[in-house]
Design a protein around this motif. Structure first.
Motif, mmCIF file in Angstrom:
data_model
loop_
_atom_site.group_PDB
_atom_site.id
_atom_site.type_symbol
_atom_site.label_atom_id
_atom_site.label_comp_id
_atom_site.label_asym_id
_atom_site.label_seq_id
_atom_site.Cartn_x
_atom_site.Cartn_y
_atom_site.Cartn_z
ATOM 1 N N SER A 1 50.899 22.692 12.182
ATOM 2 C CA SER A 1 50.743 22.249 10.747
ATOM 3 C C SER A 1 49.562 21.225 10.972
ATOM 4 O O SER A 1 49.590 20.430 12.055
ATOM 5 C CB SER A 1 51.592 21.681 9.965
ATOM 6 N N LYS A 2 48.390 21.082 10.336
ATOM 7 C CA LYS A 2 47.241 20.066 10.493
ATOM 8 C C LYS A 2 47.741 18.815 9.720
ATOM 9 O O LYS A 2 47.230 17.986 10.294
ATOM 10 C CB LYS A 2 46.106 20.817 9.939
ATOM 11 N N ALA A 3 48.613 18.858 9.030
ATOM 12 C CA ALA A 3 48.978 17.450 8.089
ATOM 13 C C ALA A 3 50.621 17.326 8.412
ATOM 14 O O ALA A 3 51.005 16.080 7.872
ATOM 15 C CB ALA A 3 48.679 17.590 6.776
ATOM 16 N N CYS A 4 51.543 17.977 8.628
ATOM 17 C CA CYS A 4 52.772 17.861 8.792
ATOM 18 C C CYS A 4 53.433 17.451 7.638
ATOM 19 O O CYS A 4 54.242 16.548 7.370
ATOM 20 C CB CYS A 4 53.114 17.101 9.852
ATOM 21 N N LEU A 5 53.090 17.944 6.397
ATOM 22 C CA LEU A 5 53.324 17.485 5.137
ATOM 23 C C LEU A 5 54.819 17.625 4.547
ATOM 24 O O LEU A 5 55.286 16.380 4.294
ATOM 25 C CB LEU A 5 52.673 18.304 3.923
ATOM 26 N N GLU A 6 55.691 18.526 5.051
ATOM 27 C CA GLU A 6 57.017 18.632 4.869
ATOM 28 C C GLU A 6 57.779 17.403 5.799
ATOM 29 O O GLU A 6 58.644 16.966 5.423
ATOM 30 C CB GLU A 6 57.570 19.937 5.092
ATOM 31 N N ALA B 1 59.117 18.160 13.907
ATOM 32 C CA ALA B 1 58.079 18.689 13.201
ATOM 33 C C ALA B 1 57.739 20.429 13.361
ATOM 34 O O ALA B 1 57.606 20.593 12.170
ATOM 35 C CB ALA B 1 56.604 17.948 13.504
ATOM 36 N N TYR B 2 57.915 20.700 14.184
ATOM 37 C CA TYR B 2 57.860 22.324 14.508
ATOM 38 C C TYR B 2 58.895 22.934 13.730
ATOM 39 O O TYR B 2 58.611 24.039 13.169
ATOM 40 C CB TYR B 2 57.910 22.642 15.760
ATOM 41 N N THR B 3 60.306 22.314 13.586
ATOM 42 C CA THR B 3 61.534 22.927 13.090
ATOM 43 C C THR B 3 61.025 22.808 11.513
ATOM 44 O O THR B 3 61.279 23.942 10.873
ATOM 45 C CB THR B 3 62.454 22.200 13.405
ATOM 46 N N ILE B 4 60.891 21.683 11.083
ATOM 47 C CA ILE B 4 60.724 21.547 9.599
ATOM 48 C C ILE B 4 59.388 22.154 9.017
ATOM 49 O O ILE B 4 59.705 22.832 7.999
ATOM 50 C CB ILE B 4 60.254 19.896 9.316
ATOM 51 N N GLU B 5 58.233 22.532 9.795
ATOM 52 C CA GLU B 5 57.244 22.947 9.369
ATOM 53 C C GLU B 5 57.325 24.478 9.440
ATOM 54 O O GLU B 5 56.698 25.201 8.647
ATOM 55 C CB GLU B 5 55.976 22.520 9.836
ATOM 56 N N GLY B 6 57.959 25.070 10.400
ATOM 57 C CA GLY B 6 58.053 26.236 10.521
ATOM 58 C C GLY B 6 57.056 27.037 11.290
ATOM 59 O O GLY B 6 56.855 28.031 11.816
ATOM 60 N N LYS B 7 55.836 25.912 11.569
ATOM 61 C CA LYS B 7 54.716 26.433 12.458
ATOM 62 C C LYS B 7 53.939 25.290 12.803
ATOM 63 O O LYS B 7 54.272 24.131 12.470
ATOM 64 C CB LYS B 7 54.056 27.429 11.461
#
Length: 203
Positions: free
Chosen positions: A38-43, A30-36
């Protein structure tokens, strides 16, 4: 290696244990995909939905690879002096029980299995932050201890996990704003609810 070796020597001199730390596969994905943060992890959720539909298996493949890499990294920490490893699923609260069981759990089990196969005597703790609503899914993680957050009653957690699984947790840290008596009461209740000495690591 040098840092862990130094810390291991200091821990030994202080008669304490050196705990190693690894992020769990879903959290790192999730950190890798979002890049930061995130409150919702949408990506990440978009990839998860695509994976469920069978349109794109990138997330499953990524989690499987991360499970292997994290397991090997945990082994490296042990070989450098870590005496305990905690696997930390920071973003478990982003997952439904079904999503946890299908995605986060198998990848973490893979990482834990790699560490336990190579270093069977080193304890491994698993902590799913915000995952107390599906503790029943964590009984067979393959680890030596389950850590729980303060949002669950520890007596209930013990009931769900069963009498044999050691538990780590779960005092609300804000109790430190209370009086000495309030702190002592919270500690005693926590220990008693977890099943008493030998079945509980207080934190």
């Amino acid at each position: 290696r040098e840092i862990l070796g130094t810390l291991s020597k200091e821990a030994e001199d202080a008669n304490t244990s050196l705990i190693g730390f690894v992020g769990a596969p879903f959290t790192l994905a999730a950190y890798t995909i979002e890049g930061k943060s995130s409150k919702a992890c949408l990506e990440t959720k978009k990839l998860l939905m695509a994976d469920e539909r069978g349109d794109d298996k990138a997330l499953s493949l990524f989690l499987d690879k991360l499970g292997e890499m994290i397991g090997l990294y945990g082994c490296h920490q042990i070989e450098c002096g870590a005496q305990i490893i905690q696997v930390f699923e920071s973003w478990a609260h982003q997952l439904t029980p079904q999503q946890f069981e299908r995605y986060a759990k198998p990848a973490s089990q893979r990482a834990i299995a790699i560490m336990k196969e190579k270093h069977p005597t080193v304890p491994v703790i698993y902590f799913a932050n915000g995952g107390s609503s599906y503790l029943e899914l964590q009984r067979d993680m393959g680890c030596d201890m389950i850590a729980v957050d303060w949002s669950v009653d520890l007596a209930k957690a013990r009931e769900i996990l069963g009498p044999e699984i050691p538990i780590s947790g779960n005092i609300d840290p804000t109790v430190l704003f209370g009086s000495k008596e309030q702190i002592e009461t919270a500690v005693r209740e926590c220990i008693d609810n977890a099943g008493g000495p030998g079945k509980h690591l207080l934190n």
